[in-house]
Design a protein around this motif. Structure first.
Motif, PDB file in Angstrom:
ATOM      1  N   GLU A  96      -5.425  -0.435  -8.301  1.00  0.00           N
ATOM      2  CA  GLU A  96      -5.206  -1.491  -9.278  1.00  0.00           C
ATOM      3  C   GLU A  96      -4.012  -2.371  -8.889  1.00  0.00           C
ATOM      4  N   LEU A  97      -2.934  -1.767  -8.367  1.00  0.00           N
ATOM      5  CA  LEU A  97      -1.795  -2.557  -7.900  1.00  0.00           C
ATOM      6  C   LEU A  97      -2.175  -3.442  -6.715  1.00  0.00           C
ATOM      7  N   TYR A 104      -1.717  -4.916   1.231  1.00  0.00           N
ATOM      8  CA  TYR A 104      -2.007  -4.033   2.358  1.00  0.00           C
ATOM      9  C   TYR A 104      -1.252  -2.709   2.238  1.00  0.00           C
ATOM     10  N   SER A 105       0.017  -2.768   1.785  1.00  0.00           N
ATOM     11  CA  SER A 105       0.821  -1.553   1.608  1.00  0.00           C
ATOM     12  C   SER A 105       0.194  -0.621   0.571  1.00  0.00           C
ATOM     13  N   PHE A 106      -0.213  -1.205  -0.595  1.00  0.00           N
ATOM     14  CA  PHE A 106      -0.842  -0.370  -1.624  1.00  0.00           C
ATOM     15  C   PHE A 106      -2.165   0.196  -1.142  1.00  0.00           C
ATOM     16  N   GLU A 147      -2.962   1.008   1.930  1.00  0.00           N
ATOM     17  CA  GLU A 147      -2.687   2.123   2.836  1.00  0.00           C
ATOM     18  C   GLU A 147      -2.363   3.396   2.055  1.00  0.00           C
ATOM     19  N   LYS A 148      -1.562   3.265   0.995  1.00  0.00           N
ATOM     20  CA  LYS A 148      -1.234   4.433   0.164  1.00  0.00           C
ATOM     21  C   LYS A 148      -2.482   5.008  -0.492  1.00  0.00           C
ATOM     22  N   SER A 149      -3.338   4.129  -0.999  1.00  0.00           N
ATOM     23  CA  SER A 149      -4.585   4.589  -1.618  1.00  0.00           C
ATOM     24  C   SER A 149      -5.464   5.299  -0.614  1.00  0.00           C
ATOM     25  N   ALA A 150      -5.534   4.742   0.607  1.00  0.00           N
ATOM     26  CA  ALA A 150      -6.370   5.354   1.645  1.00  0.00           C
ATOM     27  C   ALA A 150      -5.860   6.732   2.022  1.00  0.00           C
TER      28      ALA A 150
END
Length: 729
Positions: free
Chosen positions: A323-324, A338-340, A342-345
């Motif tokens: 969502e972020l 892109y940062s969020f 990567e964290k989700s992945a």
């Protein structure tokens, strides 16, 4: 809508931990109350579960930890660990809940197979719920299937439907809605548990909502809402509000959805429903995105993310990062997006072992494109700067010459500063050397002092060591003498006790012989003579001799009184003069004082026991005498507990000691044991004995009660009545 659907998957699986919570706790209580003949329940465990079920969970938590620290049996440890597992599960502390569940299964060594299976099934259900919260759906599915197998083996209907409900939840999260609906509707047929029906209604409503069948979703939400109002179930209320909010979201009504989600958040925070609180905040954030209030949405999602990390909820963290990322894309902040992503992945990889999906590449391309555009802008700026530099080259040269002069002046100042600093450092070094010399002198002095101290200590230590060695040798000899003296004293005491037992037995036999002799003499001299005289008179009796009939009647009366007198002398005088329980308690008190055994006697109800048939009272007294005699001779017990109950026309005698016990299967029956069985069989009673080595002995005797016989009534009365009738005729 795809992201919202992902959030709803989380909403569905968490419901199982709350919708079945009350039902699971009731099952715990049922498990504890169900006893077996060979396993006793610790009342402290029942008290802790009672506190938990009444809502005083924090106090129950503290007492459960104290109980685990005490010396308890495996069954108590398993039950207590299971309660702590439910305590942490309700608060979404997953690691602690899994740990205590595994501890409960580890100590689940109850002899009774059905009880063992029941506790195992409850543990499997809790493991499935915890792994489902973690997002490990296949692991959750495995434990539900094991729970169904265990509950079917011993026909545990309630636990079967509990695991069926959990399995349906897993199917729903895996997207297999047909199987999920089939199992949830099967759970609706189970009418004995409102919590399972409530969970099924809400989950069916959620599935219909995802299938965009809003009418059917509303029907099942209404049913769930009615059940929540009846049972005052805040957890159910929160989930129904979230489901209704999702319906409004799917129908593009964000304001109505936001109202439902805010109400759900308020109830969840008040009731400490941590994971539902996180989901409520995520839903509020989704509504803000729909209303394009991106900053408000980021603030709400940040709060939800902090709580998710605190409680280790990986699936919730994945959804929040998604969502972020969505908000960053709307704001064209591709680097943050892109940062969020990567964290989700990374979260998804740790849960589902999947590779990064296509969206990573797309965001990476956008991010690299934005970087290249920035580089182009920088190059353009540099070209413009070069042009300006060439146009003003002469002025730049003049400025460079001025800068050189300024730098020369700066260098001169720097050299002077270095010279001053070097002089200061030389002075500081000389001072440091002097301080170092003083410290060396102090250290040498301290070393000498320590050396003298050690030497003095060693000089004192040697004689002290010698004295201690001599004291140890004397103590060892005295200890051996004490052991020998204790053995001799023990042998003397055993000999005295045996002599006392022999004296008691001889006195008892002598008294019995005298009593038998007295009874025989009474029967022979009085009753026998009277009956012989009556027989002679009857043989010479004529029909008209009425005076002889009167004499015979008087002789019969006299004989009846003699029989009545003898029968009274046969009964223990103590029972005829005092109440039965008073005599028995006095006897037990004397035995306790003489044998140094603590005797605990509990009769109930006293009035009914005192009014029992005298024959039964006498037999109970003799049975207790025999049991106590065996305990004194063989058990080596320090405590004896006797319970005498009269309930529903059954006299129950429970005799328990803490002695050495014996192997009931290998032990041969002695004369005392056979006498006990004969007495109980004569009264149509039952006799069970349970004993193991080093565990004590338990005797359980049940005797059917007989009506209370009127006192002073014997068979002679019937004969007297017949003679009276003969006179009147």
């Amino acid at each position: 809508m795809a992201i919202w659907s992902g959030r709803l998957y989380l909403l569905i699986f968490i419901f199982l931990s709350f919708s079945l919570q009350a039902q699971i706790e009731n099952k715990k209580k049922t498990f504890i109350v169900k006893k077996t003949p060979s396993v006793k329940l610790d009342p402290k465990v029942l008290a802790v579960y009672d506190l938990y079920n009444k809502g005083d969970e924090k106090k129950a938590y503290k007492k459960a930890h104290l109980l685990l620290k005490s010396k308890a049996d495996n069954r108590t440890i398993a039950s207590t660990n299971l309660l702590l597992a439910y305590y942490f599960n309700k608060r979404a502390v997953i690691d602690s809940s899994i740990y205590y569940t595994n501890q409960a299964l580890k100590f689940n060594t109850v002899v009774n197979d059905s009880l063992k299976s029941r506790l195992s099934s409850l543990g499997y259900n809790l493991l499935a719920i915890n792994y489902k919260k973690r997002g490990l759906l296949n692991e959750s599915k495995k434990w539900h299937l094991k729970g169904i197998e265990a509950s079917q083996k011993y026909n545990e209907k309630n636990l079967f439907y509990t695991h069926t409900h959990g399995l349906a939840q897993t199917y729903s999260e895996l997207g297999d809605y047909n199987n999920a609906l089939k199992l949830f509707k099967e759970c609706l047929d189970y009418k004995d548990d409102n919590e399972i029906i409530l969970g099924s209604c809400i989950n069916i409503g959620d599935i219909y909502s995802r299938l965009k069948d809003f009418d059917n979703a509303g029907i099942f939400y209404k049913k769930g809402k009615i059940l929540c109002e009846k049972t005052n179930n805040n957890q159910g209320r929160v989930i129904i509000l979230l489901g209704l909010g999702e319906n409004y979201q799917l129908q593009n009504k964000p304001q109505e959805a936001l109202k439902m989600f805010e109400e759900a958040q308020a109830i969840a925070d008040k009731s400490e429903l941590n994971q539902l609180s996180i989901i409520s905040r995520s839903s509020i954030g989704d509504s803000y995105i729909s209303l394009k209030k991106y900053n408000d949405a980021k603030l709400v999602f940040s709060e939800a993310l902090q709580k998710s990390v605190q409680f280790g909820l990986l699936q919730n963290q994945t959804h929040i990062y998604d969502e972020l990322k969505k908000i960053a894309i709307h704001q064209e902040d591709y680097k943050t997006a892109y940062s969020f992503f990567e964290k989700s992945a990374r979260m998804k990889d740790s849960i589902n072992r999947l590779q990064k999906i296509k969206e990573i590449n797309e965001l990476e391309i956008k991010y690299k494109t934005a970087q290249k555009e920035k580089e182009i802008e920088v190059l353009r700026f540099e070209n413009e700067a070069k042009k300006l530099t060439l146009a003003n080259q002469e002025e730049a040269i003049k400025n460079m010459l001025l800068q050189k002069e300024i730098s020369n002046k700066d260098n001169e100042n720097t050299i002077l500063a270095f010279q001053n600093s070097s002089n200061k450092k030389r002075n500081e070094i000389s001072l440091l050397k002097k301080d170092q010399q003083l410290k060396m002198l102090e250290i040498n002095q301290q070393k000498k002092t320590k050396l003298f101290t050690i030497i003095a200590f060693l000089i004192l230590l040697l004689p002290i060591t010698g004295l201690l060695f001599q004291y140890y040798k004397r103590f060892k000899v005295q200890h051996l003498l004490n052991i020998k003296q204790a053995e001799i004293s023990s042998q003397k005491i055993d000999g005295i006790l045996k002599d006392q037992e022999l004296a008691l037995i001889k006195a008892s036999i002598s008294g019995q012989d005298k009593e038998r002799q007295r009874i025989s003499q009474e029967l022979h001299d009085s009753i026998g003579g009277n009956l012989a005289a009556i027989k002679l008179q009857v043989n010479h009796l004529s029909a008209s001799d009425f005076s002889n009939i009167q004499k015979i009647s008087l002789q019969l009366d006299e004989t009846y009184q003699q029989v009545r007198s003898i029968s009274h002398t046969l009964l223990p005088k103590k029972f005829s003069q005092n109440k039965f329980l008073e005599v028995l308690e006095s006897y037990l008190k004397n035995i306790s004082e003489a044998s140094k055994i603590k005797v605990s006697f509990i009769p109930y109800p006293k009035k009914d026991v005192n009014e029992l048939n005298e024959d039964i009272q006498i037999e109970i007294f003799k049975i207790i005498q025999e049991l106590l005699t065996n305990t004194i001779k063989h058990a080596k017990a320090s405590e004896v507990e006797i319970q005498l109950n009269f309930i529903e026309n059954i006299v129950n005698l429970l005799f328990e000691d803490n002695g050495v016990g014996f192997d009931a299967e290998k032990k041969s029956k002695g004369i005392g044991f056979i006498n006990l069985e004969n007495r109980i069989t004569k009264l149509n009673g039952s006799f069970l004995i349970d004993s193991k080595l080093k565990r004590g002995t338990i005797a359980n005797i049940e005797i059917p009660a007989q009506p209370v016989k009127p006192k002073n009534k014997i068979k002679g009365i019937d004969l007297k009545n017949q003679l009276d009738e003969l006179k009147s005729s």
